[in-house]
Write an enzyme that holds these catalytic residues in place. Structure first.
Site, PDB file in Angstrom:
ATOM      1  N   GLU A  55       0.826  -1.202   0.000  1.00  0.00           N
ATOM      2  CA  GLU A  55       0.000   0.000   0.000  1.00  0.00           C
ATOM      3  C   GLU A  55       0.866   1.260   0.000  1.00  0.00           C
ATOM      4  O   GLU A  55       0.597   2.208  -0.738  1.00  0.00           O
ATOM      5  CB  GLU A  55      -0.916   0.015   1.233  1.00  0.00           C
ATOM      6  CG  GLU A  55      -1.867  -1.177   1.316  1.00  0.00           C
ATOM      7  CD  GLU A  55      -1.304  -2.317   2.136  1.00  0.00           C
ATOM      8  OE1 GLU A  55      -2.072  -2.981   2.840  1.00  0.00           O
ATOM      9  OE2 GLU A  55      -0.071  -2.560   2.081  1.00  0.00           O
ATOM     10  N   ALA A 160      11.266 -37.041  -7.524  1.00  0.00           N
ATOM     11  CA  ALA A 160      11.473 -37.405  -8.930  1.00  0.00           C
ATOM     12  C   ALA A 160      11.778 -38.891  -8.975  1.00  0.00           C
ATOM     13  O   ALA A 160      12.777 -39.339  -8.409  1.00  0.00           O
ATOM     14  CB  ALA A 160      12.612 -36.598  -9.532  1.00  0.00           C
TER      15      ALA A 160
END
Length: 354
Positions: A55, A160
């Site tokens: 902001e 993997a």
């Protein structure tokens, strides 16, 4: 469902927020846009830990361009802070700049903020609407939400393996099972997680560097589990000059990167391990192996998702993914939900959530 104007501007906030990935932790990823007459007049994002919040960055950008934000609407994917931390409260600046309406993605789960920012804005005459693209906003800040609500880092198991369920050949002469596309994807993952974690055997057998191969992105911290301090500093993971290597050991510190944690029979309790990592202000971990480490996390149940890369190879008699770990009944097994399935070259990536 038709995409609304509110959705469009919140999507922009989410996009801007991603630019801080890897740099703002343990703070959340936040983007902000300021809108007047249906057009964005300024925007910003949280760029680095300790720096301006999204902001404030948006307000500063407007001032640099000599743009008035009075009477404008402000969009932000996370509730503006209402307390003093490393920076002043954002709600005070929103009120001071006379923003008319604030659109918020989700409430901040931090008890110091949760609902208080919204309450202060409303009490000062600012219109507030929240829970815009709620699920998307929660997904973006899943690391931060875990850090705040669970008091532990978000844990991803990155696995993997071959078609027949092996992560390596029996002789370990198989450094890469998956293809180029999968490996590049993993490098991208490393750049947004606070740290990657491996066990001692992975260091000995693979000697990985655990860095990101694209210099545009930052390297994660590297955590090595070595309860009995059997590793020396000859391995690549320790030979970096960035100070990002950490060895968790139960012995007295031998090297400057050693962190001590009590173990039992050479094994760390995963809950205690995550508590120690949480205390280091890391809000996300990618566990990259090996089979013993995967097994220990699986047994603990203390993980949030699994990125499962299945290569097109069949290895035969190799090293099993979970160190031959087996449940004796289906009721005890981890029940996971498929989040997505994606082809990566000749590999397949399946993302599972708990």
């Amino acid at each position: 469902m038709k995409r609304t104007e509110e959705d469009k501007f919140m999507e922009r906030c989410l996009y801007l927020a991603t630019k801080g990935a890897g740099y703002v932790s343990p703070n959340p990823l936040v983007g902000c846009v300021i809108v007047k007459n249906g057009e964005i007049i300024s925007e910003g994002w949280h760029k680095i830990f300790g720096g301006n919040h999204a902001e404030i960055d948006a307000f500063n950008n407007a001032k640099r361009k000599n743009i008035s934000v009075k009477g404008a609407s402000l969009y932000v994917n996370l509730e503006p802070c209402s307390h003093y931390g490393k920076t002043p409260p954002c709600v005070d600046m929103i009120i001071k700049e006379k923003i008319k309406k604030v659109y918020i993605g989700i409430k901040d789960p931090n008890k110091k903020v949760n609902g208080n920012g919204i309450k202060k804005l409303i009490n000062n005459g600012v219109e507030v609407k929240y829970n815009i693209l709620k699920s998307e906003c929660e997904k973006l800040n899943k690391f931060f939400i875990s850090y705040i609500t669970k008091k532990r880092p978000y844990v991803t198991l990155k696995i993997a393996q071959s078609i027949d369920g092996n992560i390596a050949l029996k002789n370990y002469k198989s450094k890469w099972i998956t293809g180029y596309e999968s490996r590049m994807f993993v490098h991208g993952m490393r750049s947004i997680y606070d740290c990657v974690l491996v066990g001692r055997n992975t260091v000995v057998k693979d000697n990985p560097g655990l860095r990101v191969n694209n210099k545009k992105y930052r390297d994660p911290f590297r955590i090595i589990i070595d309860a009995n301090s059997k590793l020396n500093n000859k391995y690549k993971v320790f030979n970096n000059d960035d100070g990002k290597s950490i060895r968790i050991t139960s012995n007295l510190a031998k090297y400057e990167y050693d962190v001590r944690l009590s173990s039992s029979n050479g094994n760390f309790n995963i809950s205690n391990l995550l508590k120690k990592i949480y205390e280091m202000d890391f809000n996300s971990i990618m566990v990259e192996g090996g089979s013993v480490t995967f097994k220990n996390f699986l047994k603990s149940g203390l993980f949030d998702d699994i990125y499962y890369f299945i290569s097109s190879k069949i290895l035969g008699d190799g090293i099993k993914t979970f160190d031959n770990y087996a449940f004796d009944t289906l009721n005890k097994s981890n029940k996971l939900k498929i989040s997505s399935v994606k082809q990566m070259g000749d590999d397949v990536l399946i993302i599972y959530n708990k």
